[in-house]
Design a protein around this motif. Sequence first.
Motif: not given
Length: 151
Positions: A119-121, A97-106
């Motif tokens: 998404l960063g929050i 989930v952390a990896l997915g959120l980071t990818a989704w954000c950046f």
Amino acid sequence: MNTPETVNTVVIAAGPILGSVGMSGLTLTTGMVMLAGLRGSDRVKLDRDKAGGIGIALGTFASAAGDLWASVTTGVAEVPTSLIQGTVGGNIGMGGVALGLTAWCFLFKWKRLVWPALLGISAGVIYGQAGGIWGIGHNLVLKFASIVGSM
């Protein structure tokens, strides 16, 4: 006559440079910086990466501050987390989930910067729960914040 002991006593009695900041103070200030950048400010210019980075810092500080701050950011983090974990992809885990959120954000080009900020929050909250390398980064940010708060 001023001896070195007298001078040190005066400096110690003067207190920290920033006064008593605390995690809630850092969270409030980070949120104000983000809001100023999202609303348009001549002092804060945001792009996707800065919005995501400030969001991660805000999520991290808020989860450490606790109380209302943690409740709000945890609520923000639940929406994209449930979207990532609620797929048919199986057990993704908090690191995934952390990896997915980071990818989704950046990785995506966002027309509105509020999305990478949210998404960063979410990522900042999840990093503390995921452990591993995400937890190391989370703890480094908190250590740096405690140093700033004690100045």
